[in-house]
Design a protein around this motif. Structure first.
Motif, PDB file in Angstrom:
ATOM      1  N   ARG A 161      -1.260  -9.574   4.945  1.00 21.20           N
ATOM      2  CA  ARG A 161      -2.452  -8.848   5.222  1.00 21.20           C
ATOM      3  C   ARG A 161      -3.644  -9.781   5.678  1.00 21.20           C
ATOM      4  O   ARG A 161      -4.239  -9.442   6.531  1.00 21.20           O
ATOM      5  CB  ARG A 161      -3.260  -8.007   3.942  1.00 21.20           C
ATOM      6  CG  ARG A 161      -2.501  -6.959   3.776  1.00 21.20           C
ATOM      7  CD  ARG A 161      -3.387  -5.902   2.840  1.00 21.20           C
ATOM      8  NE  ARG A 161      -3.731  -6.738   1.520  1.00 21.20           N
ATOM      9  CZ  ARG A 161      -2.883  -6.601   0.468  1.00 21.20           C
ATOM     10  NH1 ARG A 161      -1.583  -6.169   0.374  1.00 21.20           N
ATOM     11  NH2 ARG A 161      -3.259  -7.423  -0.605  1.00 21.20           N
TER      12      ARG A 161
ATOM     13  N   HIS B  72      -1.496 -19.484   0.012  1.00 16.67           N
ATOM     14  CA  HIS B  72      -0.390 -18.023  -0.133  1.00 16.67           C
ATOM     15  C   HIS B  72       0.873 -18.678  -0.223  1.00 16.67           C
ATOM     16  O   HIS B  72       1.758 -18.032  -0.908  1.00 16.67           O
ATOM     17  CB  HIS B  72      -0.775 -17.342   1.305  1.00 16.67           C
ATOM     18  CG  HIS B  72      -1.923 -16.548   1.232  1.00 16.67           C
ATOM     19  ND1 HIS B  72      -2.329 -15.580   0.430  1.00 16.67           N
ATOM     20  CD2 HIS B  72      -3.219 -16.532   2.198  1.00 16.67           C
ATOM     21  CE1 HIS B  72      -3.446 -14.776   0.710  1.00 16.67           C
ATOM     22  NE2 HIS B  72      -3.915 -15.582   1.623  1.00 16.67           N
TER      23      HIS B  72
ATOM     24  N   GLY C 291       8.373  -9.457  -8.490  1.00 21.20           N
ATOM     25  CA  GLY C 291       7.413  -8.406  -8.450  1.00 21.20           C
ATOM     26  C   GLY C 291       6.063  -9.255  -8.015  1.00 21.20           C
ATOM     27  O   GLY C 291       5.641  -8.475  -6.892  1.00 21.20           O
ATOM     28  N   ALA C 292       5.707 -10.214  -8.736  1.00 14.85           N
ATOM     29  CA  ALA C 292       4.446 -10.693  -8.352  1.00 14.85           C
ATOM     30  C   ALA C 292       4.557 -11.534  -7.001  1.00 14.85           C
ATOM     31  O   ALA C 292       3.380 -11.740  -6.170  1.00 14.85           O
ATOM     32  CB  ALA C 292       3.947 -11.716  -9.508  1.00 14.85           C
TER      33      ALA C 292
ATOM     34  N   ARG D  79       9.307 -14.558 -10.994  1.00 10.29           N
ATOM     35  CA  ARG D  79       8.438 -13.426 -11.050  1.00 10.29           C
ATOM     36  C   ARG D  79       8.362 -12.608  -9.725  1.00 10.29           C
ATOM     37  O   ARG D  79       7.607 -12.980  -8.957  1.00 10.29           O
ATOM     38  CB  ARG D  79       6.905 -13.643 -11.550  1.00 10.29           C
ATOM     39  CG  ARG D  79       6.942 -14.424 -12.918  1.00 10.29           C
ATOM     40  CD  ARG D  79       5.446 -14.859 -13.156  1.00 10.29           C
ATOM     41  NE  ARG D  79       4.054 -14.082 -12.845  1.00 10.29           N
ATOM     42  CZ  ARG D  79       3.096 -14.340 -12.906  1.00 10.29           C
ATOM     43  NH1 ARG D  79       2.678 -15.681 -13.036  1.00 10.29           N
ATOM     44  NH2 ARG D  79       2.287 -13.269 -12.786  1.00 10.29           N
TER      45      ARG D  79
ATOM     46  N   ALA E 242       6.503 -10.770  -4.585  1.00 16.45           N
ATOM     47  CA  ALA E 242       6.345  -9.718  -3.445  1.00 16.45           C
ATOM     48  C   ALA E 242       4.953  -9.371  -3.076  1.00 16.45           C
ATOM     49  O   ALA E 242       4.538  -9.061  -2.002  1.00 16.45           O
ATOM     50  CB  ALA E 242       7.111  -8.569  -3.845  1.00 16.45           C
ATOM     51  N   GLN E 243       4.247  -9.189  -4.303  1.00 14.15           N
ATOM     52  CA  GLN E 243       2.676  -8.852  -4.231  1.00 14.15           C
ATOM     53  C   GLN E 243       1.843  -9.839  -3.325  1.00 14.15           C
ATOM     54  O   GLN E 243       1.156  -9.697  -2.490  1.00 14.15           O
ATOM     55  CB  GLN E 243       2.301  -8.469  -5.460  1.00 14.15           C
ATOM     56  CG  GLN E 243       2.344  -7.299  -6.077  1.00 14.15           C
ATOM     57  CD  GLN E 243       2.041  -7.135  -7.539  1.00 14.15           C
ATOM     58  OE1 GLN E 243       1.849  -7.858  -7.957  1.00 14.15           O
ATOM     59  NE2 GLN E 243       1.694  -5.817  -7.918  1.00 14.15           N
ATOM     60  N   ALA E 244       2.332 -11.018  -3.675  1.00 13.94           N
ATOM     61  CA  ALA E 244       1.688 -12.203  -3.157  1.00 13.94           C
ATOM     62  C   ALA E 244       2.086 -12.330  -1.401  1.00 13.94           C
ATOM     63  O   ALA E 244       1.356 -12.770  -0.727  1.00 13.94           O
ATOM     64  CB  ALA E 244       2.194 -13.545  -3.964  1.00 13.94           C
ATOM     65  N   ARG E 245       3.248 -12.028  -1.248  1.00 13.43           N
ATOM     66  CA  ARG E 245       3.759 -11.917  -0.064  1.00 13.43           C
ATOM     67  C   ARG E 245       3.010 -10.952   0.892  1.00 13.43           C
ATOM     68  O   ARG E 245       2.514 -11.247   2.115  1.00 13.43           O
ATOM     69  CB  ARG E 245       5.213 -11.571   0.188  1.00 13.43           C
ATOM     70  CG  ARG E 245       5.831 -11.266   1.692  1.00 13.43           C
ATOM     71  CD  ARG E 245       7.123 -10.387   1.578  1.00 13.43           C
ATOM     72  NE  ARG E 245       6.755  -9.149   0.859  1.00 13.43           N
ATOM     73  CZ  ARG E 245       7.680  -8.245   0.454  1.00 13.43           C
ATOM     74  NH1 ARG E 245       8.971  -8.799   0.468  1.00 13.43           N
ATOM     75  NH2 ARG E 245       7.106  -7.085  -0.023  1.00 13.43           N
ATOM     76  N   ASP E 246       2.529  -9.657   0.252  1.00 13.97           N
ATOM     77  CA  ASP E 246       1.972  -8.676   0.907  1.00 13.97           C
ATOM     78  C   ASP E 246       0.325  -9.258   1.145  1.00 13.97           C
ATOM     79  O   ASP E 246      -0.134  -8.834   2.315  1.00 13.97           O
ATOM     80  CB  ASP E 246       2.084  -7.423   0.420  1.00 13.97           C
ATOM     81  CG  ASP E 246       3.388  -6.853   0.170  1.00 13.97           C
ATOM     82  OD1 ASP E 246       4.158  -7.113   0.836  1.00 13.97           O
ATOM     83  OD2 ASP E 246       3.575  -5.867  -0.789  1.00 13.97           O
ATOM     84  N   ARG E 247      -0.168  -9.977   0.223  1.00 12.81           N
ATOM     85  CA  ARG E 247      -1.439 -10.336   0.370  1.00 12.81           C
ATOM     86  C   ARG E 247      -1.592 -11.368   1.530  1.00 12.81           C
ATOM     87  O   ARG E 247      -2.500 -11.389   2.267  1.00 12.81           O
ATOM     88  CB  ARG E 247      -1.766 -10.930  -1.034  1.00 12.81           C
ATOM     89  CG  ARG E 247      -3.162 -11.690  -1.208  1.00 12.81           C
ATOM     90  CD  ARG E 247      -3.661 -12.319  -2.533  1.00 12.81           C
ATOM     91  NE  ARG E 247      -2.596 -13.309  -2.718  1.00 12.81           N
ATOM     92  CZ  ARG E 247      -3.015 -14.324  -3.947  1.00 12.81           C
ATOM     93  NH1 ARG E 247      -3.708 -13.965  -4.593  1.00 12.81           N
ATOM     94  NH2 ARG E 247      -1.708 -15.057  -4.365  1.00 12.81           N
TER      95      ARG E 247
END
Length: 277
Positions: free
Chosen positions: A253, A228, A242-243, A240, A245-250
């Protein structure tokens, strides 16, 4: 004169072959990462034995250097009456020999599969290439180089291991509780090696490869914090956001499912993400 009982040269050759089989001219390739497949040479399409027990026995013989017959029976036929289980193993060995050496002459001993009254093993030779064995060799070489401080050369071996890791290894054995610990050791070692290859790519500025290695780790182990962290770092470096930030959320989680906080190294990457926003 009486009948001549001298063996003919052909009979003599057959007798020798039944004990000492010739090495096949074309190497056999076994793939245990992803769906099990058996390939002969480079031209022929790879095949997979249809019988689950044949795949499981072959998998077991690539996982362990040698397997006792009673061990194989305990693992593959745990609830079967002993004499029936022994017979099932004999039949399965026959199918496995045919799958490994379809052109073997009847009565000729198998070159790749060595069976004694008590033990079974696959013979290691230049005529047999097994992806998990090649991965093991790359991991061993990388480890030795790392210990010597040769990190770049070590990462090259890790990259080669990554190229061979085409999905979860020994899929046909994953249902066995008795083998879970052994399989998990391999899973962790290959995941760490692939992450290491990605981290080296990151330090040399190959952020695309770093991201590809991170995703390869996470595809096989969605809870791998190192994977991660590498994915987020690579996405930041690629601009990137935006991507990233999505990787951070993943990542958060996945960690929260285990009830753990991000490590200090991961927190550093998250701070870098906030600073780059």
């Amino acid at each position: 004169g009486g009948a001549d009982n001298t063996p003919t040269p052909a009979a003599g050759a057959r007798a020798i072959l039944s004990h000492v089989p010739a090495q096949p001219e074309v190497p056999l390739h076994l793939q245990l990462c992803g769906a099990l497949s058996i390939g002969v040479g480079a031209q022929e399409p790879a095949t997979s034995p249809t019988r689950a027990r044949v795949r499981q026995l072959l998998s077991l013989l690539t996982l362990r250097k040698e397997v006792r017959r009673d061990e194989a029976i305990d693992l593959l036929w745990p609830d079967t009456e002993p004499s029936k289980a022994r017979n099932s193993l004999r039949v399965t060995l026959g199918y496995l020999r045919d799958a490994l050496e379809p052109n073997r002459v009847a009565g000729e001993a198998s070159f790749h599969l060595r069976a004694t009254a008590d033990t079974l093993r696959l013979r290691r030779s230049p005529a047999l290439r097994v992806d998990v064995w090649d991965i093991e060799a790359e991991l061993k070489a990388a480890q030795a180089l790392d210990v010597g401080g040769h990190h770049q050369q070590a990462s090259e071996h890790c990259q080669r291991a990554a190229a061979l890791w085409r999905g979860e290894a020994w899929q046909d054995l994953r249902g066995s509780i008795d083998l879970m610990a052994e399989l998990s050791v391999f899973d962790q070692r290959i995941a760490q090696a692939v992450a290491q290859a990605g981290e080296w790519s990151y330090t040399t500025g190959d952020f695309d490869d770093a991201l590809a290695r991170a995703e390869q780790v996470l595809e096989n182990d969605p809870y791998n914090e190192r994977g991660h962290r590498l994915a987020i770092s690579a996405l930041i470096a690629l601009g990137r956001s935006g991507a990233a930030a999505q990787a951070r959320d993943r990542c958060l989680r996945a960690l929260s499912e285990f009830g753990v906080r991000p490590s200090e190294q991961t927190e550093m990457v998250l701070r870098r993400l906030r600073a780059s926003a």
